[in-house]
Enzyme design. Structure first.
Site, PDB file in Angstrom:
ATOM      1  CG  HIS A   1      -1.419   1.587   7.017  1.00  0.00           C
ATOM      2  ND1 HIS A   1      -0.586   1.131   8.028  1.00  0.00           N
ATOM      3  CD2 HIS A   1      -0.643   2.364   6.220  1.00  0.00           C
ATOM      4  CE1 HIS A   1       0.629   1.636   7.840  1.00  0.00           C
ATOM      5  NE2 HIS A   1       0.632   2.375   6.738  1.00  0.00           N
ATOM      6  CD  GLU A   2      -1.231   2.609   2.478  1.00  0.00           C
ATOM      7  OE1 GLU A   2      -0.746   3.754   2.424  1.00  0.00           O
ATOM      8  OE2 GLU A   2      -0.576   1.617   2.872  1.00  0.00           O
TER       9      GLU A   2
ATOM     10  CD  GLN B   1       3.089   5.879   2.685  1.00  0.00           C
ATOM     11  OE1 GLN B   1       2.169   5.371   2.057  1.00  0.00           O
ATOM     12  NE2 GLN B   1       3.990   5.153   3.318  1.00  0.00           N
TER      13      GLN B   1
ATOM     14  N   GLY C   1       0.830  -1.200   0.000  1.00  0.00           N
ATOM     15  CA  GLY C   1       0.000   0.000   0.000  1.00  0.00           C
ATOM     16  C   GLY C   1       0.860   1.242   0.000  1.00  0.00           C
TER      17      GLY C   1
ATOM     18  CG  HIS D   1      -0.119   7.167   5.133  1.00  0.00           C
ATOM     19  ND1 HIS D   1       0.940   7.591   5.901  1.00  0.00           N
ATOM     20  CD2 HIS D   1       0.058   5.833   4.959  1.00  0.00           C
ATOM     21  CE1 HIS D   1       1.722   6.543   6.193  1.00  0.00           C
ATOM     22  NE2 HIS D   1       1.207   5.464   5.628  1.00  0.00           N
TER      23      HIS D   1
ATOM     24  CB  CYS E   1       4.366   2.298   7.538  1.00  0.00           C
ATOM     25  SG  CYS E   1       4.056   3.818   6.621  1.00  0.00           S
ATOM     26  CG  LEU E   2       6.442   0.993   1.645  1.00  0.00           C
ATOM     27  CD1 LEU E   2       5.916   1.262   0.246  1.00  0.00           C
ATOM     28  CD2 LEU E   2       7.681   0.104   1.592  1.00  0.00           C
TER      29      LEU E   2
HETATM   30  C1  QAP Z   1       0.615  -0.811   4.919  1.00  0.00           C
HETATM   31  O1  QAP Z   1       2.811  -1.180   4.221  1.00  0.00           O
HETATM   32  C2  QAP Z   1       0.253  -2.085   5.643  1.00  0.00           C
HETATM   33  O2  QAP Z   1       9.272  -1.905   7.176  1.00  0.00           O
HETATM   34  C3  QAP Z   1       1.519  -1.003   3.731  1.00  0.00           C
HETATM   35  O3  QAP Z   1      11.381  -2.506   5.634  1.00  0.00           O
HETATM   36  C4  QAP Z   1       1.225  -2.978   6.076  1.00  0.00           C
HETATM   37  O4  QAP Z   1       3.596  -1.965   2.297  1.00  0.00           O
HETATM   38  C5  QAP Z   1      -1.027  -2.360   5.904  1.00  0.00           C
HETATM   39  C6  QAP Z   1       7.552  -2.398   4.011  1.00  0.00           C
HETATM   40  C7  QAP Z   1       0.867  -4.145   6.733  1.00  0.00           C
HETATM   41  C8  QAP Z   1      -1.391  -3.519   6.547  1.00  0.00           C
HETATM   42  C9  QAP Z   1      -0.448  -4.419   6.947  1.00  0.00           C
HETATM   43  C10 QAP Z   1       7.782  -2.126   5.338  1.00  0.00           C
HETATM   44  C11 QAP Z   1       8.638  -2.717   3.208  1.00  0.00           C
HETATM   45  C12 QAP Z   1       6.208  -2.336   3.428  1.00  0.00           C
HETATM   46  C13 QAP Z   1       9.054  -2.169   5.873  1.00  0.00           C
HETATM   47  C14 QAP Z   1       3.815  -1.694   3.441  1.00  0.00           C
HETATM   48  C15 QAP Z   1      10.138  -2.480   5.058  1.00  0.00           C
HETATM   49  C16 QAP Z   1       9.923  -2.754   3.726  1.00  0.00           C
HETATM   50  C17 QAP Z   1       5.132  -1.836   4.068  1.00  0.00           C
HETATM   51 CO    CO Z   2       2.046   3.565   5.690  1.00  0.00          CO
END
Ligand code: QAP
Ligand code: CO
Length: 171
Positions: free
Chosen positions: A133-134, A51, A46, A137, A91-92
């Protein structure tokens, strides 16, 4: 297509409230393509326009295993929600941090697609978590704000330290 720079927590720009998209035009579709490239390269499931420092109501989600089911939500609104679920989120914008957050279990979202056409979607499980979550943001909210101040401050300190190390290595 171009890969965009992702803002990292605690960047104050992550707390900007996004404005509605007035017209879904080619500029928006270019941003969607660039955001998709950025999200898939990460890789992530996401990404919100916030972001990538674009403060408009636009989010991308792809929770499919094959990462081939991009879902675009413009001006999204949650019109119904039921139940609660816990999920370990990342989270990215907060790399390396994963914490459990409680959110609605099922949601109904109304939004515009990349052609400006209105649609309604029922989501549950991971997809529902990801959309919520998104959408946070877009309100300037990062998931670590659901954690205790102690945990949040530890994460903030870790992020600042990490950023300084990267800065030092680039010197
Ligand atoms: C949001 O998050 C989300 O720490 C999207 O080192 C995440 O794509 C919603 C990511 C989980 C629900 C459940 C995170 C990549 C990606 C990191 C992501 C990382 C590399 C996160
Ligand atoms: Co995020």
């Amino acid at each position: 297509m171009a890969k965009l720079t992702i803002l990292n927590y605690p960047d104050p720009r992550l707390h900007t409230v996004a404005k509605p998209v007035k017209e879904v035009n080619d500029d928006i579709r270019k941003l969607i393509a660039d955001m998709a490239e950025t999200m898939y390269a990460a890789p992530g499931i996401g990404l919100a326009a916030t972001q990538v420092n674009q403060h408009i109501q636009l989010i991308l989600v792809d929770t499919s295993k094959e990462q081939n089911d991009l879902q675009v939500f413009i001006n999204p609104k949650i019109v119904a929600k039921t139940g609660l679920q816990e999920y370990e989120e990342g989270c990215l914008s907060v790399p390396g941090i994963y914490e459990t957050v409680t959110r609605s279990e099922r949601i109904t979202v109304e939004a515009l697609d990349s052609n400006g056409k209105k649609f309604k979607l029922n989501a549950e499980g991971l997809l529902a978590v990801c959309i919520q979550h998104e959408m946070d943001h877009l309100l300037g909210k990062v998931f670590v704000e659901y954690l205790s101040p102690l945990k949040r401050n530890r994460i903030k300190a870790k992020m600042v330290k990490h950023a300084r190390e990267i800065e030092r290595n680039n010197y």
